[in-house]
Design a protein around this motif. Structure first.
Motif, PDB file in Angstrom:
ATOM      1  N   GLY A  22      40.165  78.858  38.090  1.00  0.00           N
ATOM      2  CA  GLY A  22      38.881  79.613  38.313  1.00  0.00           C
ATOM      3  C   GLY A  22      38.386  81.169  38.024  1.00  0.00           C
ATOM      4  O   GLY A  22      36.939  81.732  37.738  1.00  0.00           O
ATOM      5  N   THR A  74      26.465  72.508  47.691  1.00  0.00           N
ATOM      6  CA  THR A  74      26.991  71.238  48.066  1.00  0.00           C
ATOM      7  C   THR A  74      26.786  70.797  48.714  1.00  0.00           C
ATOM      8  O   THR A  74      26.605  69.148  49.171  1.00  0.00           O
ATOM      9  N   ASP A 102      30.182  64.453  45.067  1.00  0.00           N
ATOM     10  CA  ASP A 102      30.505  65.665  44.571  1.00  0.00           C
ATOM     11  C   ASP A 102      31.083  66.972  45.588  1.00  0.00           C
ATOM     12  O   ASP A 102      31.731  68.070  45.158  1.00  0.00           O
ATOM     13  N   SER A 104      34.048  67.163  45.482  1.00  0.00           N
ATOM     14  CA  SER A 104      35.362  68.463  44.895  1.00  0.00           C
ATOM     15  C   SER A 104      34.619  69.909  44.368  1.00  0.00           C
ATOM     16  O   SER A 104      35.452  71.244  44.388  1.00  0.00           O
ATOM     17  N   ASN A 105      33.164  69.814  44.723  1.00  0.00           N
ATOM     18  CA  ASN A 105      32.740  70.764  43.775  1.00  0.00           C
ATOM     19  C   ASN A 105      32.365  71.941  45.212  1.00  0.00           C
ATOM     20  O   ASN A 105      32.344  72.770  45.037  1.00  0.00           O
ATOM     21  N   CYS A 107      34.576  72.863  46.986  1.00  0.00           N
ATOM     22  CA  CYS A 107      35.163  74.327  47.390  1.00  0.00           C
ATOM     23  C   CYS A 107      37.325  73.874  46.725  1.00  0.00           C
ATOM     24  O   CYS A 107      37.661  74.975  46.743  1.00  0.00           O
ATOM     25  N   ARG A 110      35.818  72.276  39.850  1.00  0.00           N
ATOM     26  CA  ARG A 110      33.927  71.713  39.269  1.00  0.00           C
ATOM     27  C   ARG A 110      34.282  70.963  38.082  1.00  0.00           C
ATOM     28  O   ARG A 110      33.903  69.597  38.416  1.00  0.00           O
ATOM     29  N   ALA A 111      35.473  71.546  37.626  1.00  0.00           N
ATOM     30  CA  ALA A 111      35.744  70.246  36.103  1.00  0.00           C
ATOM     31  C   ALA A 111      36.425  69.542  36.024  1.00  0.00           C
ATOM     32  O   ALA A 111      36.819  68.904  37.272  1.00  0.00           O
ATOM     33  N   HIS A 113      34.769  66.580  38.141  1.00  0.00           N
ATOM     34  CA  HIS A 113      35.026  66.828  39.693  1.00  0.00           C
ATOM     35  C   HIS A 113      34.660  65.266  40.102  1.00  0.00           C
ATOM     36  O   HIS A 113      35.025  64.627  40.903  1.00  0.00           O
ATOM     37  N   GLN A 137      30.524  60.511  37.768  1.00  0.00           N
ATOM     38  CA  GLN A 137      30.755  61.698  36.612  1.00  0.00           C
ATOM     39  C   GLN A 137      30.365  61.029  35.124  1.00  0.00           C
ATOM     40  O   GLN A 137      28.905  61.664  34.733  1.00  0.00           O
TER      41      GLN A 137
END
Ligand SMILES: [Fe+2]
Ligand SMILES: [Fe+2]
Length: 243
Positions: A22, A74, A102, A104-105, A107, A110-111, A113, A137
């Motif tokens: 991050g 989110t 989503d 994974s976005n 917490c 993001r990449a 996801h 995605q």
């Protein structure tokens, strides 16, 4: 009920080094050297519950991550997508995939996801739901007029009008298109709209029955069931752990 569990590492300053994934490339200062130099009897690196975050129950369920870990955008996005799918009479597996797409976005990362999110949920949902989450995605980048899905305007703004998705996205989208579960994932992209500003989040409780039917909550709690992805859920429980 008041949570009586003591905070870990009492009486010392608990230092946090942000996750490298991050920080790297953002211009944020590299603080690892300085933090390591501060280590002494009064300074340790954080391990375990962080008082700056809501405390998770000892056996966390999916909804606890919505409540206590996912960011506002989110939560709104996932619950609104799922609610739309539900209101339009979609199959419950589509509603569930929308609610998770989503994740994974929220917490984690993001990449990529969709790929991360699919892995996180794979032990707990049907193969088809995890598949739909993974492929939403790549499918997001490709229109399908048969269902009225266009390349998102938001993507033009996010990435610029000249953005071309990389080969792996193109390859995976093409692969998804000829798959028997294509429409499940495609419907996720159809309800995957950005309308954060003019909507309030729905309480994830409204999906309790659907979650009960489509998400196998482990008895030990997410993060503690010894599944191949338990560490991903633990990382969301303790995102500030040093190791
Ligand atoms: Fe997504
Ligand atoms: Fe989305």
């Amino acid at each position: 009920m008041e949570d009586e569990r003591p905070w870990p590492q009492a009486g010392r300053e608990r230092m946090i080094i942000p996750a490298p994934v991050g920080r790297i490339g953002t211009g944020a200062a590299e603080i690892e050297h300085a933090m390591l130099a501060r280590m002494d009897d009064d300074h340790v690196f954080m391990m375990g519950d962080n008082p700056a975050l809501p405390r998770m129950p000892e056996r966390p369920k999916l909804v606890d991550f919505f409540r206590h870990r996912f960011g506002d955008i989110t939560i709104r996005h996932l619950t609104t997508s799922a609610k739309r799918a539900l209101d339009e009479g979609m199959d419950e597996k589509v509603v569930m995939a929308c609610l998770l797409h989503d994740i994974s976005n929220g917490c984690f990362v993001r990449a990529d996801h969709g790929y991360w999110g699919a892995q996180m949920i794979a032990p707990y949902v049907s193969e088809e739901i995890a598949w739909a989450v993974k492929y939403h995605q790549p499918l997001r980048y490709f229109a399908d007029e048969s269902v009225g899905y266009e390349y998102p305007d938001s993507y033009r703004k996010f990435f610029g009008p000249d953005y071309v998705p990389p080969d792996y996205i193109q390859r995976d989208a093409a692969e998804a298109r000829s798959h028997r579960w294509y429409m499940t994932s495609r419907l996720v992209t159809l309800y995957d709209l950005y309308f954060f500003d003019d909507v309030s989040a729905f309480d994830p409780e409204i999906f309790t029955d659907i979650i009960g039917r489509h998400f196998k909550e482990p008895a030990e709690g997410l993060g503690f069931d010894g599944s191949p992805v338990a560490h991903m859920w633990r990382t969301m429980i303790w995102p500030n752990n040093f190791l």
